[in-house]
Scaffold this motif. Sequence first.
Motif, PDB file in Angstrom:
ATOM      1  N   SER A  15       0.768  -1.341   0.039  1.00 52.91           N
ATOM      2  CA  SER A  15       0.076  -0.121  -0.009  1.00 52.91           C
ATOM      3  C   SER A  15       0.722   1.233   0.066  1.00 52.91           C
ATOM      4  CB  SER A  15      -0.865  -0.016   1.153  1.00 52.91           C
ATOM      5  OG  SER A  15      -0.272  -0.150   2.363  1.00 52.91           O
ATOM      6  N   SER A  16       1.901   1.194   0.202  1.00 53.90           N
ATOM      7  CA  SER A  16       3.074   2.332  -0.071  1.00 53.90           C
ATOM      8  C   SER A  16       4.336   1.860  -0.436  1.00 53.90           C
ATOM      9  CB  SER A  16       3.197   2.848   1.495  1.00 53.90           C
ATOM     10  OG  SER A  16       4.207   2.541   2.137  1.00 53.90           O
ATOM     11  N   PRO A  17       5.285   2.837  -1.040  1.00 58.58           N
ATOM     12  CA  PRO A  17       6.664   2.118  -1.375  1.00 58.58           C
ATOM     13  C   PRO A  17       7.328   1.731  -0.259  1.00 58.58           C
ATOM     14  CG  PRO A  17       6.132   4.303  -2.408  1.00 58.58           C
ATOM     15  CD  PRO A  17       4.942   4.018  -1.480  1.00 58.58           C
ATOM     16  N   SER A  18       7.067   1.992   0.949  1.00 60.82           N
ATOM     17  CA  SER A  18       8.023   1.870   1.949  1.00 60.82           C
ATOM     18  C   SER A  18       7.914   0.307   2.483  1.00 60.82           C
ATOM     19  CB  SER A  18       7.647   2.652   3.250  1.00 60.82           C
ATOM     20  OG  SER A  18       6.542   2.791   3.571  1.00 60.82           O
ATOM     21  N   PHE A  19       6.676  -0.306   2.003  1.00 58.55           N
ATOM     22  CA  PHE A  19       6.777  -1.988   2.176  1.00 58.55           C
ATOM     23  C   PHE A  19       8.100  -2.496   1.513  1.00 58.55           C
ATOM     24  CE2 PHE A  19       2.523  -0.722   3.887  1.00 58.55           C
ATOM     25  CZ  PHE A  19       2.420  -1.623   5.001  1.00 58.55           C
ATOM     26  N   ARG A  20       8.473  -3.681   2.291  1.00 58.93           N
ATOM     27  CA  ARG A  20       9.216  -4.362   1.838  1.00 58.93           C
ATOM     28  C   ARG A  20       9.046  -5.974   1.999  1.00 58.93           C
ATOM     29  NH1 ARG A  20      10.735  -0.077   0.367  1.00 58.93           N
ATOM     30  NH2 ARG A  20      12.541   1.287   0.963  1.00 58.93           N
ATOM     31  N   ARG A  21       9.360  -6.650   0.820  1.00 59.26           N
ATOM     32  CA  ARG A  21       8.883  -8.086   0.778  1.00 59.26           C
ATOM     33  C   ARG A  21       9.977  -8.824   1.486  1.00 59.26           C
ATOM     34  NH1 ARG A  21       5.029 -10.102  -1.900  1.00 59.26           N
ATOM     35  NH2 ARG A  21       5.048  -8.613  -3.212  1.00 59.26           N
ATOM     36  N   HIS A  22       9.723  -9.903   2.371  1.00 51.75           N
ATOM     37  CA  HIS A  22      10.507 -10.581   3.087  1.00 51.75           C
ATOM     38  C   HIS A  22      10.126 -11.997   3.055  1.00 51.75           C
ATOM     39  CE1 HIS A  22      12.260  -7.156   5.072  1.00 51.75           C
ATOM     40  NE2 HIS A  22      11.085  -6.774   5.317  1.00 51.75           N
ATOM     41  N   THR A  23      10.985 -13.104   3.010  1.00 45.61           N
ATOM     42  CA  THR A  23      10.550 -14.585   3.207  1.00 45.61           C
ATOM     43  C   THR A  23      11.133 -14.727   4.559  1.00 45.61           C
ATOM     44  OG1 THR A  23      11.055 -14.736   0.727  1.00 45.61           O
ATOM     45  CG2 THR A  23      11.000 -16.595   2.312  1.00 45.61           C
ATOM     46  N   VAL A  24      10.152 -15.230   5.402  1.00 46.54           N
ATOM     47  CA  VAL A  24      10.405 -15.759   6.756  1.00 46.54           C
ATOM     48  C   VAL A  24      10.128 -17.329   6.721  1.00 46.54           C
ATOM     49  CG1 VAL A  24       9.810 -13.455   7.588  1.00 46.54           C
ATOM     50  CG2 VAL A  24       7.999 -15.219   7.552  1.00 46.54           C
ATOM     51  N   VAL A  25      10.698 -17.741   7.615  1.00 48.90           N
ATOM     52  CA  VAL A  25      10.370 -19.406   7.719  1.00 48.90           C
ATOM     53  C   VAL A  25       9.607 -19.555   9.091  1.00 48.90           C
ATOM     54  CG1 VAL A  25      11.383 -21.645   7.969  1.00 48.90           C
ATOM     55  CG2 VAL A  25      12.438 -19.711   6.437  1.00 48.90           C
ATOM     56  N   VAL A  26       8.587 -20.109   9.162  1.00 53.24           N
ATOM     57  CA  VAL A  26       7.660 -20.575  10.142  1.00 53.24           C
ATOM     58  C   VAL A  26       7.515 -22.005  10.122  1.00 53.24           C
ATOM     59  CG1 VAL A  26       5.498 -20.117  11.341  1.00 53.24           C
ATOM     60  CG2 VAL A  26       6.496 -18.400  10.005  1.00 53.24           C
ATOM     61  N   ASP A  27       7.873 -22.648  11.484  1.00 51.85           N
ATOM     62  CA  ASP A  27       7.825 -23.915  11.536  1.00 51.85           C
ATOM     63  C   ASP A  27       8.363 -24.609  10.333  1.00 51.85           C
ATOM     64  OD1 ASP A  27       6.709 -23.665  13.936  1.00 51.85           O
ATOM     65  OD2 ASP A  27       4.526 -23.631  13.248  1.00 51.85           O
ATOM     66  N   GLY A  28       9.301 -24.271   9.670  1.00 52.61           N
ATOM     67  CA  GLY A  28      10.071 -24.869   8.695  1.00 52.61           C
ATOM     68  C   GLY A  28       9.557 -24.840   7.322  1.00 52.61           C
ATOM     69  N   ALA A  29       8.508 -23.813   7.222  1.00 56.08           N
ATOM     70  CA  ALA A  29       7.911 -23.451   5.938  1.00 56.08           C
ATOM     71  C   ALA A  29       8.108 -21.963   5.530  1.00 56.08           C
ATOM     72  CB  ALA A  29       6.634 -23.879   5.821  1.00 56.08           C
ATOM     73  N   PRO A  30       8.580 -21.779   4.367  1.00 52.03           N
ATOM     74  CA  PRO A  30       8.865 -20.373   4.013  1.00 52.03           C
ATOM     75  C   PRO A  30       7.338 -19.742   3.551  1.00 52.03           C
ATOM     76  CG  PRO A  30       9.195 -21.700   1.969  1.00 52.03           C
ATOM     77  CD  PRO A  30       8.818 -22.734   3.203  1.00 52.03           C
ATOM     78  N   TYR A  31       7.489 -18.400   4.026  1.00 52.45           N
ATOM     79  CA  TYR A  31       6.276 -17.426   4.000  1.00 52.45           C
ATOM     80  C   TYR A  31       6.548 -16.150   3.625  1.00 52.45           C
ATOM     81  CZ  TYR A  31       1.780 -15.862   5.905  1.00 52.45           C
ATOM     82  OH  TYR A  31       0.500 -15.371   6.019  1.00 52.45           O
ATOM     83  N   GLN A  32       5.761 -15.608   2.633  1.00 54.25           N
ATOM     84  CA  GLN A  32       5.864 -14.384   2.186  1.00 54.25           C
ATOM     85  C   GLN A  32       5.413 -13.153   2.863  1.00 54.25           C
ATOM     86  OE1 GLN A  32       8.347 -13.392  -0.531  1.00 54.25           O
ATOM     87  NE2 GLN A  32       8.798 -15.111  -0.487  1.00 54.25           N
ATOM     88  N   VAL A  33       5.871 -12.169   3.430  1.00 49.98           N
ATOM     89  CA  VAL A  33       5.405 -10.910   4.059  1.00 49.98           C
ATOM     90  C   VAL A  33       5.994  -9.791   3.635  1.00 49.98           C
ATOM     91  CG1 VAL A  33       5.162 -12.313   6.336  1.00 49.98           C
ATOM     92  CG2 VAL A  33       7.262 -10.787   5.961  1.00 49.98           C
ATOM     93  N   MET A  34       5.041  -8.670   3.577  1.00 53.02           N
ATOM     94  CA  MET A  34       5.418  -7.290   3.224  1.00 53.02           C
ATOM     95  C   MET A  34       5.315  -6.493   4.417  1.00 53.02           C
ATOM     96  SD  MET A  34       3.671  -6.496  -0.510  1.00 53.02           S
ATOM     97  CE  MET A  34       2.049  -6.832   0.185  1.00 53.02           C
ATOM     98  N   LEU A  35       6.600  -5.758   4.844  1.00 54.26           N
ATOM     99  CA  LEU A  35       6.389  -5.081   5.955  1.00 54.26           C
ATOM    100  C   LEU A  35       6.842  -3.788   5.933  1.00 54.26           C
ATOM    101  CD1 LEU A  35       8.154  -8.025   8.308  1.00 54.26           C
ATOM    102  CD2 LEU A  35       5.697  -7.326   8.332  1.00 54.26           C
ATOM    103  N   ASP A  36       6.402  -2.927   6.467  1.00 53.60           N
ATOM    104  CA  ASP A  36       6.909  -1.568   6.655  1.00 53.60           C
ATOM    105  C   ASP A  36       7.846  -1.212   7.879  1.00 53.60           C
ATOM    106  OD1 ASP A  36       7.143   1.287   6.460  1.00 53.60           O
ATOM    107  OD2 ASP A  36       5.230   1.613   6.171  1.00 53.60           O
ATOM    108  N   PRO A  37       9.375  -0.853   7.306  1.00 53.38           N
ATOM    109  CA  PRO A  37       9.922  -0.734   8.756  1.00 53.38           C
ATOM    110  C   PRO A  37       9.677   0.388   9.397  1.00 53.38           C
ATOM    111  CG  PRO A  37      11.151  -0.234   6.725  1.00 53.38           C
ATOM    112  CD  PRO A  37       9.889  -0.707   6.288  1.00 53.38           C
ATOM    113  N   ARG A  38       8.902   1.217   9.057  1.00 58.19           N
ATOM    114  CA  ARG A  38       8.377   2.638   9.766  1.00 58.19           C
ATOM    115  C   ARG A  38       7.309   2.253  10.778  1.00 58.19           C
ATOM    116  NH1 ARG A  38       6.212   6.290   5.237  1.00 58.19           N
ATOM    117  NH2 ARG A  38       5.007   4.126   5.146  1.00 58.19           N
ATOM    118  N   HIS A  39       6.668   0.985  10.875  1.00 58.03           N
ATOM    119  CA  HIS A  39       5.848   0.825  11.839  1.00 58.03           C
ATOM    120  C   HIS A  39       6.505   0.378  13.007  1.00 58.03           C
ATOM    121  CE1 HIS A  39       2.573  -0.799   8.814  1.00 58.03           C
ATOM    122  NE2 HIS A  39       2.373   0.247   9.088  1.00 58.03           N
ATOM    123  N   GLY A  40       7.389  -0.123  13.323  1.00 58.51           N
ATOM    124  CA  GLY A  40       7.903  -0.406  14.705  1.00 58.51           C
ATOM    125  C   GLY A  40       8.112   0.723  15.300  1.00 58.51           C
TER     126      GLY A  40
END
Length: 161
Positions: A15-40
């Motif tokens: 929803s904004s250019p500040s979101f970055r795509r990440h691949t995370v691993v949850v219980d051994g399975a890869p999962y794609q997320v988009m996160l905005d580092p400004r949220h923290g």
Amino acid sequence: MLLDVDGVLNPLRRSSPSFRRHTVVVDGAPYQVMLDPRHGPRLLELARATGADLAWATTWEDHANEEIAPRIGLPRLPVIPVMGDPASNSGEHMKTRAIAKYVRRRPFVWFDDILDQADHDYLDRHPGVGDFLLVKVDSRFGLTAGHLGQARRWLSRGVQA
């Protein structure tokens, strides 16, 4: 302040250019997320300014501390255990009862994309719940400055979390 991940910090679309795509691993399975580092930083500033605490209210449970928090600049947060509670006959979300147990009459703001009147009604009737604000986030866009402003106004009205 209670935080969900999917739909709130990880929206369905960028929803904004500040979101970055990440691949995370949850219980051994890869999962794609988009996160905005400004949220923290924005959540931490809001917590500091209003005297509120932050906690995870997500089916990610402690995976949120491992995979989400470091990517948006949050420290480890308390986790509300929400998995394993069976569906309700009253229509509230499966997390709602766990949250009612967790808050112990403390005022709270809950950011989630799956909230409706049944959740409000359940929390309103529950004897262990005091003052609260449910902030329904549109899962297409995720957490916005408007949501944070709504929480700031509510938290600053004389109720300290």
